[in-house]
Design a protein around this motif. Structure first.
Motif, PDB file in Angstrom:
ATOM      1  N   LYS A   1       0.809  -1.223   0.000  1.00  0.00           N
ATOM      2  CA  LYS A   1       0.000   0.000   0.000  1.00  0.00           C
ATOM      3  C   LYS A   1       0.841   1.271   0.000  1.00  0.00           C
ATOM      4  O   LYS A   1       0.465   2.265  -0.631  1.00  0.00           O
ATOM      5  N   GLN A   2       1.971   1.276   0.678  1.00  0.00           N
ATOM      6  CA  GLN A   2       2.714   2.504   0.881  1.00  0.00           C
ATOM      7  C   GLN A   2       4.132   2.488   0.308  1.00  0.00           C
ATOM      8  O   GLN A   2       4.823   3.511   0.361  1.00  0.00           O
ATOM      9  N   GLY A   3       4.581   1.363  -0.189  1.00  0.00           N
ATOM     10  CA  GLY A   3       5.912   1.318  -0.773  1.00  0.00           C
ATOM     11  C   GLY A   3       6.967   0.853   0.217  1.00  0.00           C
ATOM     12  O   GLY A   3       6.702   0.674   1.414  1.00  0.00           O
ATOM     13  N   PHE A   4       8.161   0.674  -0.314  1.00  0.00           N
ATOM     14  CA  PHE A   4       9.251   0.129   0.497  1.00  0.00           C
ATOM     15  C   PHE A   4       9.860   1.165   1.434  1.00  0.00           C
ATOM     16  O   PHE A   4      10.350   0.842   2.511  1.00  0.00           O
ATOM     17  N   GLY A   5       9.826   2.440   1.046  1.00  0.00           N
ATOM     18  CA  GLY A   5      10.447   3.483   1.849  1.00  0.00           C
ATOM     19  C   GLY A   5       9.697   3.817   3.119  1.00  0.00           C
ATOM     20  O   GLY A   5      10.225   4.558   3.960  1.00  0.00           O
ATOM     21  N   VAL A   6       8.481   3.286   3.279  1.00  0.00           N
ATOM     22  CA  VAL A   6       7.703   3.597   4.470  1.00  0.00           C
ATOM     23  C   VAL A   6       8.363   3.055   5.736  1.00  0.00           C
ATOM     24  O   VAL A   6       8.152   3.590   6.835  1.00  0.00           O
ATOM     25  N   PHE A   7       9.165   2.017   5.598  1.00  0.00           N
ATOM     26  CA  PHE A   7       9.793   1.417   6.773  1.00  0.00           C
ATOM     27  C   PHE A   7      10.989   2.239   7.275  1.00  0.00           C
ATOM     28  O   PHE A   7      11.539   1.928   8.331  1.00  0.00           O
ATOM     29  N   TRP A   8      11.385   3.248   6.521  1.00  0.00           N
ATOM     30  CA  TRP A   8      12.471   4.129   6.964  1.00  0.00           C
ATOM     31  C   TRP A   8      11.972   5.543   7.247  1.00  0.00           C
ATOM     32  O   TRP A   8      12.756   6.485   7.232  1.00  0.00           O
ATOM     33  N   LYS A   9      10.697   5.686   7.520  1.00  0.00           N
ATOM     34  CA  LYS A   9      10.181   7.018   7.849  1.00  0.00           C
ATOM     35  C   LYS A   9      10.765   7.465   9.191  1.00  0.00           C
ATOM     36  O   LYS A   9      10.896   6.685  10.135  1.00  0.00           O
ATOM     37  N   GLY A  10      11.124   8.734   9.246  1.00  0.00           N
ATOM     38  CA  GLY A  10      11.755   9.263  10.442  1.00  0.00           C
ATOM     39  C   GLY A  10      13.233   8.968  10.548  1.00  0.00           C
ATOM     40  O   GLY A  10      13.847   9.270  11.577  1.00  0.00           O
ATOM     41  N   TRP A  11      13.831   8.395   9.499  1.00  0.00           N
ATOM     42  CA  TRP A  11      15.259   8.076   9.533  1.00  0.00           C
ATOM     43  C   TRP A  11      16.103   9.346   9.637  1.00  0.00           C
ATOM     44  O   TRP A  11      17.093   9.397  10.375  1.00  0.00           O
ATOM     45  N   GLY A  12      15.708  10.385   8.909  1.00  0.00           N
ATOM     46  CA  GLY A  12      16.445  11.642   8.985  1.00  0.00           C
ATOM     47  C   GLY A  12      16.371  12.266  10.367  1.00  0.00           C
ATOM     48  O   GLY A  12      17.363  12.793  10.879  1.00  0.00           O
ATOM     49  N   SER A  13      15.207  12.204  10.991  1.00  0.00           N
ATOM     50  CA  SER A  13      15.058  12.747  12.344  1.00  0.00           C
ATOM     51  C   SER A  13      15.886  11.956  13.342  1.00  0.00           C
ATOM     52  O   SER A  13      16.494  12.525  14.263  1.00  0.00           O
ATOM     53  N   SER A  14      15.931  10.636  13.160  1.00  0.00           N
ATOM     54  CA  SER A  14      16.727   9.797  14.056  1.00  0.00           C
ATOM     55  C   SER A  14      18.221  10.111  13.932  1.00  0.00           C
ATOM     56  O   SER A  14      18.929  10.202  14.946  1.00  0.00           O
ATOM     57  N   CYS A  15      18.703  10.303  12.696  1.00  0.00           N
ATOM     58  CA  CYS A  15      20.111  10.663  12.498  1.00  0.00           C
ATOM     59  C   CYS A  15      20.410  12.033  13.083  1.00  0.00           C
ATOM     60  O   CYS A  15      21.476  12.252  13.685  1.00  0.00           O
ATOM     61  N   LEU A  16      19.474  12.975  12.919  1.00  0.00           N
ATOM     62  CA  LEU A  16      19.667  14.307  13.483  1.00  0.00           C
ATOM     63  C   LEU A  16      19.676  14.262  15.003  1.00  0.00           C
ATOM     64  O   LEU A  16      20.456  14.976  15.652  1.00  0.00           O
ATOM     65  N   LEU A  17      18.853  13.408  15.590  1.00  0.00           N
ATOM     66  CA  LEU A  17      18.839  13.243  17.042  1.00  0.00           C
ATOM     67  C   LEU A  17      20.163  12.674  17.540  1.00  0.00           C
ATOM     68  O   LEU A  17      20.746  13.196  18.514  1.00  0.00           O
ATOM     69  N   ASN A  18      20.648  11.636  16.883  1.00  0.00           N
ATOM     70  CA  ASN A  18      21.926  11.042  17.295  1.00  0.00           C
ATOM     71  C   ASN A  18      23.081  12.024  17.123  1.00  0.00           C
ATOM     72  O   ASN A  18      23.990  12.090  17.974  1.00  0.00           O
ATOM     73  N   GLY A  19      23.063  12.793  16.040  1.00  0.00           N
ATOM     74  CA  GLY A  19      24.096  13.801  15.851  1.00  0.00           C
ATOM     75  C   GLY A  19      24.036  14.887  16.911  1.00  0.00           C
ATOM     76  O   GLY A  19      25.082  15.369  17.373  1.00  0.00           O
ATOM     77  N   SER A  20      22.831  15.270  17.321  1.00  0.00           N
ATOM     78  CA  SER A  20      22.685  16.282  18.376  1.00  0.00           C
ATOM     79  C   SER A  20      23.214  15.768  19.707  1.00  0.00           C
ATOM     80  O   SER A  20      23.857  16.515  20.457  1.00  0.00           O
ATOM     81  N   ILE A  21      22.970  14.494  19.993  1.00  0.00           N
ATOM     82  CA  ILE A  21      23.465  13.909  21.239  1.00  0.00           C
ATOM     83  C   ILE A  21      24.991  13.914  21.266  1.00  0.00           C
ATOM     84  O   ILE A  21      25.618  14.284  22.274  1.00  0.00           O
ATOM     85  N   ILE A  22      25.601  13.519  20.148  1.00  0.00           N
ATOM     86  CA  ILE A  22      27.067  13.493  20.077  1.00  0.00           C
ATOM     87  C   ILE A  22      27.637  14.901  20.229  1.00  0.00           C
ATOM     88  O   ILE A  22      28.616  15.125  20.957  1.00  0.00           O
ATOM     89  N   PHE A  23      27.015  15.882  19.552  1.00  0.00           N
ATOM     90  CA  PHE A  23      27.507  17.263  19.636  1.00  0.00           C
ATOM     91  C   PHE A  23      27.383  17.802  21.055  1.00  0.00           C
ATOM     92  O   PHE A  23      28.320  18.435  21.578  1.00  0.00           O
TER      93      PHE A  23
END
Length: 376
Positions: free
Chosen positions: A114-136
């Motif tokens: 129904k939604q395609g293969f990329g639906v399982f990686w929704k929020g991936w950019g936010s998760s990477c930004l969160l991890n980068g903020s924690i490291i910084f």
């Protein structure tokens, strides 16, 4: 004639000074070249690099690169199961709890159709930004308060170093406290359905985090939005207990593997292979055991953060359609009592099958990385 002779004398003096400068510059260059030649000649007299040392250095570099690469692949391929797991945890109306992974395959198939293969990686950019903020933030706090960002497992063996361990845990707790609004916004991006055609951008993620921080984020859906100050204590306790428990289990797994694999104290090529592989396996085993132990608490924390945020998730029973979040928990204890009363004790483990699939995939990646590293 006299003046002409005088100017000729001045010109000769200037020419003499320029010639002296040229000669002095040439002397400096010659001296530098002679010293360089001596260094080169002395270097030729050095013995050749020990092949064993060269092999050990190559093993270090290849092992580090393979370790970082395998961890990135683990995070990338394991992320879809985190998305599915959190949606199962939030669906308080679901009939299927998906405690075992077998019931998830039909749901995954229908969501993909129904939604395609990329639906399982929704929020991936936010998760990477969160991890980068924690490291910084941890790097900034490390420079300000002079606390080591990474804890040394050997410090646990000495009572004198317990102070350093405690200060390191306080650093982690402070970083969790600062990034808590980002965590709350990242939860939304991870579970928000794409079936309605509404995609969230990075600016929406940062905007939600800011509104939750200043308290201007009002309830826009069913259920009362809990203020951020009521979530600070339970959230930090959850994150701190999870981090400390994982560090403790990893440390003991490393000690067991060191004895089981007969890892030598003196670093060699063979021992380095064992060390890198044991670190990867110890990290995965510790993460899995920590997730299993903290799974009920994670269910409570995620539901409290997303209550009243107008979040709509995918239907985890059929895989077709969407489900709005309709909860009205008043506190942590109220959430625990309500889940136990309405969904039973199994309600705390909704989506546990997705956690099993996640670590099956990550363990397979580490198993595949081991022969590749041995080949290198």
């Amino acid at each position: 004639m006299v003046f002409r002779h005088f100017f000729n004398m001045i010109g000769d003096t200037e020419d003499d000074e320029m010639s002296k400068k040229v000669v002095s510059n040439q002397d400096i260059q010659n001296e530098f070249l002679s010293e360089l030649a001596c260094k080169v000649n002395n270097y030729d007299n050095f013995d050749a690099i020990n092949p064993k040392e060269k092999s050990d250095n190559l093993s270090r570099v290849s092992g580090f690169a393979l370790g970082v690469g395998s961890l990135y692949i683990q995070e990338t391929l394991g992320y879809p199961f985190i998305v599915l797991r959190r949606q199962c945890q939030l669906n308080n109306r679901s009939v299927r709890y998906h405690i075992l992974p077998f019931s998830l395959f039909p749901v995954l198939t229908k969501i993909h159709q129904k939604q395609g293969f990329g639906v399982f990686w929704k929020g991936w950019g936010s998760s990477c930004l969160l991890n980068g903020s924690i490291i910084f933030i941890e790097m900034v706090l490390t420079e300000v308060v002079h606390i080591p960002r990474q804890s040394n497992p050997n410090q646990m063996e000495s009572k004198k170093n317990w102070k350093a361990v405690i200060t390191h845990e306080l650093l982690k707790g402070l970083s969790f406290f600062i990034t808590l609004p980002l965590y709350s916004a990242c939860f939304v991006d991870t579970v928000q359905t794409n079936a309605l055609g509404e995609t969230r951008s990075v600016f929406a993620f940062l905007g939600d985090a800011f509104h939750r921080l200043v308290g201007s984020y009002t309830s826009r859906g069913h259920g009362r939005l809990l203020p951020m100050y009521t979530l600070i204590f339970p959230s930090i306790v959850y994150f701190m207990v999870r981090y400390i428990l994982k560090s403790f289990i990893t440390y003991h797994f490393m000690r067991i593997n060191k004895k089981r694999l007969n890892i030598e104290e003196q670093v060699s090529e063979e021992s380095m292979k064992k060390i890198y592989y044991s670190e990867l396996m110890s990290n995965i085993c510790a993460s899995f055991l920590t997730e299993v132990f903290m799974f009920p608490f994670e269910t409570v924390i995620v539901r409290l953060h997303l209550q009243g945020t107008r979040t709509i998730i995918d239907d985890t029973d059929k895989g077709i359609g969407v489900v709005p979040l309709c909860t009205n928990y008043g506190s942590v204890m109220d959430c625990i009592k309500t889940i136990r009363r309405e969904e039973g004790y199994a309600g705390f483990f909704k989506g546990f099958g997705a956690l099993i699939l996640q670590y099956v995939v990550q363990s397979a990646i580490v198993k595949l990385a081991c022969p590749i590293y041995n080949y290198l």
